[in-house]
Scaffold this active site. Structure first.
Site, PDB file in Angstrom:
ATOM      1  N   GLY B  47       0.841  -1.192   0.000  1.00  0.00           N
ATOM      2  CA  GLY B  47       0.000   0.000   0.000  1.00  0.00           C
ATOM      3  C   GLY B  47       0.868   1.230   0.000  1.00  0.00           C
ATOM      4  N   GLU B  67       4.434  -2.366  -5.879  1.00  0.00           N
ATOM      5  CA  GLU B  67       5.089  -3.099  -4.804  1.00  0.00           C
ATOM      6  C   GLU B  67       5.123  -4.599  -5.034  1.00  0.00           C
ATOM      7  OE1 GLU B  67       3.756  -1.979  -0.960  1.00  0.00           O
ATOM      8  OE2 GLU B  67       4.571   0.036  -1.192  1.00  0.00           O
ATOM      9  N   ASP B  85      -3.688   7.237  16.322  1.00  0.00           N
ATOM     10  CA  ASP B  85      -2.318   6.806  16.618  1.00  0.00           C
ATOM     11  C   ASP B  85      -1.938   5.527  15.887  1.00  0.00           C
ATOM     12  OD1 ASP B  85      -4.055   5.161  17.845  1.00  0.00           O
ATOM     13  OD2 ASP B  85      -3.074   5.167  19.812  1.00  0.00           O
ATOM     14  N   GLU B 116      10.955  -7.402   0.192  1.00  0.00           N
ATOM     15  CA  GLU B 116      10.671  -8.785  -0.102  1.00  0.00           C
ATOM     16  C   GLU B 116       9.158  -8.959  -0.050  1.00  0.00           C
ATOM     17  OE1 GLU B 116      11.517 -13.160   1.964  1.00  0.00           O
ATOM     18  OE2 GLU B 116      12.157 -11.307   2.929  1.00  0.00           O
TER      19      GLU B 116
END
Lengths: 213, 213
Positions: B47, B67, B85, B116
DNA sequence: ATGCTAAAGTGTTATGCATACACTTATACA
DNA sequence: TGTATAAGTGTATGCATAACACTTTAGCAT
């Protein structure tokens, strides 16, 4: 998640709330008339910007209370809208919520940033700001889809209610009439409600009052 | 929508993608090992940050391709995560997607910002960065819920497939065995697939190959 | 008091759908 | 040719859904 330092421009993030109720067998949505540009004078959904310390759920509840005075509504997120040009001023993405309240007298407060709040029949909506028409259409679809799986109809009714009132909520949301006997049998079979023992007295035969279990 | 000028700090916005596939009757998810802090060395969902000119859907597709090298996967948003948070660096809210690809040999490219990429069995997940464990749990629930309403299983299979393969996808996702005859009858009744006329030849009796309509 | 009005409340039947369950068939391979 | 393996097939039963109309109870007007 990236690993490089993040210094790109960030979009503003808002919530928009489709607040529904059912009055006189008619599904209504609460809209606010905009007092400023853009879309000044148009009707729009209540909503506003996410603050630093709150979740989106909290933001939706806060904005709804601030702009309409409605508290304790059933709130549920159903989609996110992120077209880059959906706000003419700057990039804004919004988390869309639907909210449900009983059709009682709500003190429809005009909040700090809203001139006028009014219920509109879903049957004839006015011209709407931004992509709010799309949001409302998606909200109704989400509402219909979840009405059969969760006891959402009860969030549109007062604490004690008759079975006919429940049926009218379903008919108003789905926009079609339902068979009385079949509706009662299948709705009772869900186990979401129980008899109170009290009756509602009106002009005709009294009706059993039910309540959420 | 507010009417005052908006100059508050804005959260960063990302998408995170739960990419699923089924290999050997086992539901697997693609994870990426983080190369930088925070959570360096932990596994995480692919992402990344929303760019100025793209929608969230486009962002998810782009990040997945960058990715992992996976293109053309079925992508669907299912929730938004916004705890203030949830990222220790700064405020980040994320739109969570699930993605589905057939269990073929995918060139699992290590992208620019990922060391990886590896498939992990949903049965035993490693320690995960951020709130990604929560996101994955929600993704699986969303996947199961939609598997019966949309032909999602076909997105986990090659273009031509046998009915037994479809059944194994359902069994892997739902985590329980299904009756063969009942599954075939009800799945065929959906009208999502049709016979190709060709047969798959293996070590045993040949099986009819089906395709999406 | 009586009759009229209006909504509440109630059962049965037929049909389709989900479930449970076991054997036969076709091929590869030894 | 026989053995192993997965493909493929039908029925009976229970359950949910859908269609369908009349009786009951109270308020109110006369």
């Amino acid at each position: 998640m990236t690993q490089y330092c993040y210094d790109y421009p960030r979009p503003a993030v808002t919530t928009d709330i489709c607040l529904f109720t059912v009055v006189d067998d008619d599904l209504k949505i609460l809209l606010i008339r905009r007092g400023l540009e853009p879309f000044r004078g148009s009707w729009a959904l209540p909503g506003g910007f996410l603050q630093e310390t709150e979740t989106l759920d909290q933001c939706a509840a806060r904005e709804l209370a601030e702009e309409t005075g409605v508290q304790g509504a059933h709130l549920e997120a159903f989609a996110t809208f992120s077209a880059p040009d959906r706000d003419p001023r700057f990039r804004v993405i919004t988390a869309a919520y639907f909210a449900l309240v009983p059709a009682q007298a709500h003190a429809l407060a005009s909040g700090s940033d809203a001139d006028e709040a009014r219920w509109h029949s879903m049957a004839k909506l006015p011209k709407l700001a931004f992509d709010h028409r799309d949001i409302i259409r998606a909200a109704r679809e989400a509402l219909i889809a979840r009405l059969d799986r969760e006891p959402l109809a009860l969030a549109l009714l007062p604490a004690r209610f008759t079975l006919t009132q429940v049926q009218k909520v379903y008919e108003a949301v789905e926009g079609q009439p339902l068979d009385k006997r079949n509706f009662r049998r299948s709705f009772l079979a869900r186990g979401w409600i129980q008899e109170t023992g009290d009756m509602e007295r009106g002009r005709q035969r009294p009706a059993m009052l039910f309540e959420k279990i």
